[in-house]
Write a protein that holds these residues in place. Structure first.
Motif, PDB file in Angstrom:
ATOM      1  N   MET A 123       0.827  -1.209   0.000  1.00  0.00           N
ATOM      2  CA  MET A 123       0.000   0.000   0.000  1.00  0.00           C
ATOM      3  C   MET A 123       0.863   1.263   0.000  1.00  0.00           C
ATOM      4  O   MET A 123       0.507   2.278   0.597  1.00  0.00           O
ATOM      5  CB  MET A 123      -0.950  -0.014   1.208  1.00  0.00           C
ATOM      6  N   GLU A 155       1.602   3.594  -2.238  1.00  0.00           N
ATOM      7  CA  GLU A 155       1.044   4.828  -2.793  1.00  0.00           C
ATOM      8  C   GLU A 155       0.062   5.473  -1.820  1.00  0.00           C
ATOM      9  O   GLU A 155       0.084   6.692  -1.606  1.00  0.00           O
ATOM     10  CB  GLU A 155       0.347   4.541  -4.121  1.00  0.00           C
ATOM     11  N   SER A 156      -0.797   4.680  -1.209  1.00  0.00           N
ATOM     12  CA  SER A 156      -1.791   5.212  -0.277  1.00  0.00           C
ATOM     13  C   SER A 156      -1.133   5.823   0.957  1.00  0.00           C
ATOM     14  O   SER A 156      -1.546   6.880   1.443  1.00  0.00           O
ATOM     15  CB  SER A 156      -2.755   4.100   0.142  1.00  0.00           C
ATOM     16  N   ASP A 200       0.768   9.087   0.036  1.00  0.00           N
ATOM     17  CA  ASP A 200      -0.179  10.181  -0.188  1.00  0.00           C
ATOM     18  C   ASP A 200      -0.672  10.760   1.136  1.00  0.00           C
ATOM     19  O   ASP A 200      -0.873  11.974   1.266  1.00  0.00           O
ATOM     20  CB  ASP A 200      -1.378   9.679  -0.999  1.00  0.00           C
ATOM     21  N   ALA A 201      -0.868   9.884   2.130  1.00  0.00           N
ATOM     22  CA  ALA A 201      -1.394  10.342   3.420  1.00  0.00           C
ATOM     23  C   ALA A 201      -0.298  10.906   4.318  1.00  0.00           C
ATOM     24  O   ALA A 201      -0.524  11.895   5.040  1.00  0.00           O
ATOM     25  CB  ALA A 201      -2.109   9.189   4.127  1.00  0.00           C
ATOM     26  N   GLY A 248      -3.073  -3.662   0.136  1.00  0.00           N
ATOM     27  CA  GLY A 248      -3.220  -2.732  -0.971  1.00  0.00           C
ATOM     28  C   GLY A 248      -4.639  -2.649  -1.478  1.00  0.00           C
ATOM     29  O   GLY A 248      -5.131  -1.571  -1.839  1.00  0.00           O
ATOM     30  N   ALA A 281      -6.651  -0.653   1.049  1.00  0.00           N
ATOM     31  CA  ALA A 281      -6.215   0.749   1.004  1.00  0.00           C
ATOM     32  C   ALA A 281      -6.750   1.455  -0.236  1.00  0.00           C
ATOM     33  O   ALA A 281      -7.111   2.644  -0.177  1.00  0.00           O
ATOM     34  CB  ALA A 281      -4.690   0.810   1.034  1.00  0.00           C
ATOM     35  N   GLU A 282      -6.799   0.743  -1.353  1.00  0.00           N
ATOM     36  CA  GLU A 282      -7.247   1.345  -2.605  1.00  0.00           C
ATOM     37  C   GLU A 282      -8.740   1.633  -2.598  1.00  0.00           C
ATOM     38  O   GLU A 282      -9.202   2.634  -3.162  1.00  0.00           O
ATOM     39  CB  GLU A 282      -6.907   0.409  -3.764  1.00  0.00           C
ATOM     40  N   ARG A 283      -9.497   0.764  -1.934  1.00  0.00           N
ATOM     41  CA  ARG A 283     -10.952   0.898  -1.948  1.00  0.00           C
ATOM     42  C   ARG A 283     -11.507   1.667  -0.752  1.00  0.00           C
ATOM     43  O   ARG A 283     -12.627   2.165  -0.792  1.00  0.00           O
ATOM     44  CB  ARG A 283     -11.613  -0.479  -2.030  1.00  0.00           C
ATOM     45  N   HIS A 284     -10.737   1.744   0.317  1.00  0.00           N
ATOM     46  CA  HIS A 284     -11.193   2.437   1.526  1.00  0.00           C
ATOM     47  C   HIS A 284     -10.107   3.420   1.986  1.00  0.00           C
ATOM     48  O   HIS A 284      -9.969   4.482   1.418  1.00  0.00           O
ATOM     49  CB  HIS A 284     -11.537   1.416   2.616  1.00  0.00           C
ATOM     50  N   HIS A 285      -9.366   3.063   3.024  1.00  0.00           N
ATOM     51  CA  HIS A 285      -8.293   3.917   3.528  1.00  0.00           C
ATOM     52  C   HIS A 285      -7.168   3.016   4.005  1.00  0.00           C
ATOM     53  O   HIS A 285      -7.413   1.887   4.465  1.00  0.00           O
ATOM     54  CB  HIS A 285      -8.801   4.804   4.677  1.00  0.00           C
ATOM     55  N   TRP A 286      -5.928   3.491   3.928  1.00  0.00           N
ATOM     56  CA  TRP A 286      -4.800   2.629   4.270  1.00  0.00           C
ATOM     57  C   TRP A 286      -4.831   2.167   5.716  1.00  0.00           C
ATOM     58  O   TRP A 286      -4.311   1.100   6.058  1.00  0.00           O
ATOM     59  CB  TRP A 286      -3.476   3.339   3.971  1.00  0.00           C
TER      60      TRP A 286
END
Length: 414
Positions: free
Chosen positions: A40, A42-43, A46-47, A162, A165-170
């Protein structure tokens, strides 16, 4: 030859297999919790903005702490109740996993990864020692192999991090699996027990295990030192091949990044899962006829895996390379399955978990060094096919070490 298949052992087998099943789930959570952060990136970036070097440090700090503390973590399992160490380890790392979801900076995330290394280091030596306490002789290698299957399932499920994280939050993945681990720790508290024939370390009459005496006893044994060299070399080989295999496919066969990644990982875990079961069954069967069976099975496996890697690094046909790497994945894993059973045959039974911790530490240190050195060689324009040929040669050396390894055999050590 005397065997351990006594009525008492036969009556104990159902409970012994229950212990393996319970620990399979823990092994799965152990590797899932540690590896899902890598899926994860990228997520998380980004955060919590960080450089690639900082993101890489999240895994490195875990590996360093985990490896360095492994001998002492193993000693805890030899000194105290193994089941209590396992339960405490699961509970603490699950709490740390849950707290990871609440990290608000890179520094906080780094601390949780270090704490994860501390808590998870206590699990594997204790779990394997408990399994070998229950499974003597005819079922020991298969039992450790099945547990390793649970570990591999956890590795293969790392993608869930991943995906969530992609569909919700990391943070959601860490919250969910942390909570699952805490609940399962209470399940283990009800069901997990040390083997009945293992002395209770809290009894005054039982000799206390001393860490420095354990280390001294292990290193005075030539067979243990050879096993240390063997496992260290194999650690370098494993990290080198898995770390560079996607790149090798991409560069050597001019494949896309996606296809190279599929070829490098799509078959490894399924084939290796077959390998852990096959390696366990073969070793248990052969050990009934030959005390060295548990040593010879991984030695022969490496003697097959080495030429497979050599051919895969020499061919220009991608499908031949895939087949050869599949042979590697199938037979290289025989060594992982039988490491603890072999350790039981070269060490004092009081120091099994400590011994495994030392082996684990050494493999982590030299494995990490191997990745770094191979990266330096890559920067010097050394072709990956040469690195893989070096890996093949190292596996032959590992096989030779096993063939010459002197082991003891008894009802307790089998």
């Amino acid at each position: 030859m005397k065997t351990d298949q006594t009525p008492t052992h036969s009556k104990l087998l159902p409970k012994a297999w229950l212990m393996v099943i319970l620990l399979c789930v823990v092994g799965c959570l152990n590797y899932l919790d540690r590896i899902m952060i890598t899926t994860m990136r990228e997520s998380i970036v980004d955060a919590l903005p960080m450089t690639d070097a900082q993101f890489g440090l999240l895994t490195s700090v875990f590996l360093w702490v985990y490896g360095l503390l492994s001998p002492f973590a193993g000693f805890l399992a030899d000194r105290f109740n193994r089941s209590h160490v396992i339960i405490a380890s699961l509970f603490v790392w699950s709490i740390v996993t849950y707290l990871t979801a609440h990290a608000t900076s890179f520094e906080e995330l780094l601390v949780t990864r270090a704490l994860m290394g501390v808590s998870e280091a206590c699990y594997l030596p204790a779990a394997l020692a408990l399994i070998t306490d229950y499974h003597k002789g005819g079922t020991r290698s298969l039992a450790t192999g099945i547990h390793m299957g649970g570990v591999m399932v956890g590795q293969s499920l790392g993608f869930l991090g991943g995906w969530i994280a992609e569909r919700h939050h990391w943070t959601d993945a860490f919250s969910v699996f942390g909570a699952i681990g805490v609940v399962y720790a209470f399940v283990l508290a009800l069901l997990l027990r040390d083997a009945p024939d293992r002395p209770d370390s809290t009894e005054p009459a039982v000799e206390k295990v001393n860490f420095f005496e354990a280390i001294k006893d292990l290193f005075k044994r030539k067979s243990f030192i050879l096993l240390l060299v063997f496992w260290g070399l194999l650690g370098i080989v494993g990290w080198m091949i898995m770390g560079w295999l996607p790149t090798y496919y991409k560069e050597h066969f001019n494949l896309s990044q996606a296809l190279a990644g599929l070829y490098a990982t799509g078959y490894i875990y399924p084939v290796s899962l077959v390998g852990v079961l096959l390696g366990g069954i073969l070793a248990d069967y052969w050990a009934k006829k030959n005390p060295r069976g548990r040593v010879l099975v991984p030695a022969i496996g490496l003697a097959i895996a080495a030429p497979a890697i050599f051919i895969a690094s020499s061919t220009g046909v991608v499908y031949i390379a895939i087949i050869c790497f599949m042979f590697y994945a199938l037979t290289r894993i025989f060594s992982d399955v039988n490491l603890m059973p072999i350790l039981c045959m070269v060490s004092d039974k009081r120091y099994r978990a400590t011994g495994y911790g030392v082996l684990n530490m050494f493999a982590c240190i030299v494995g990490g060094a191997g990745i770094y050195v191979s990266g330096i060689m890559r920067d010097a324009d050394v072709d990956l096919s040469i690195l893989f040929k070096i890996a093949a040669g190292s596996m032959l050396l590992c096989a030779a070490i096993l063939f010459t390894l002197k082991v003891k055999y008894s009802d307790e050590q089998a």
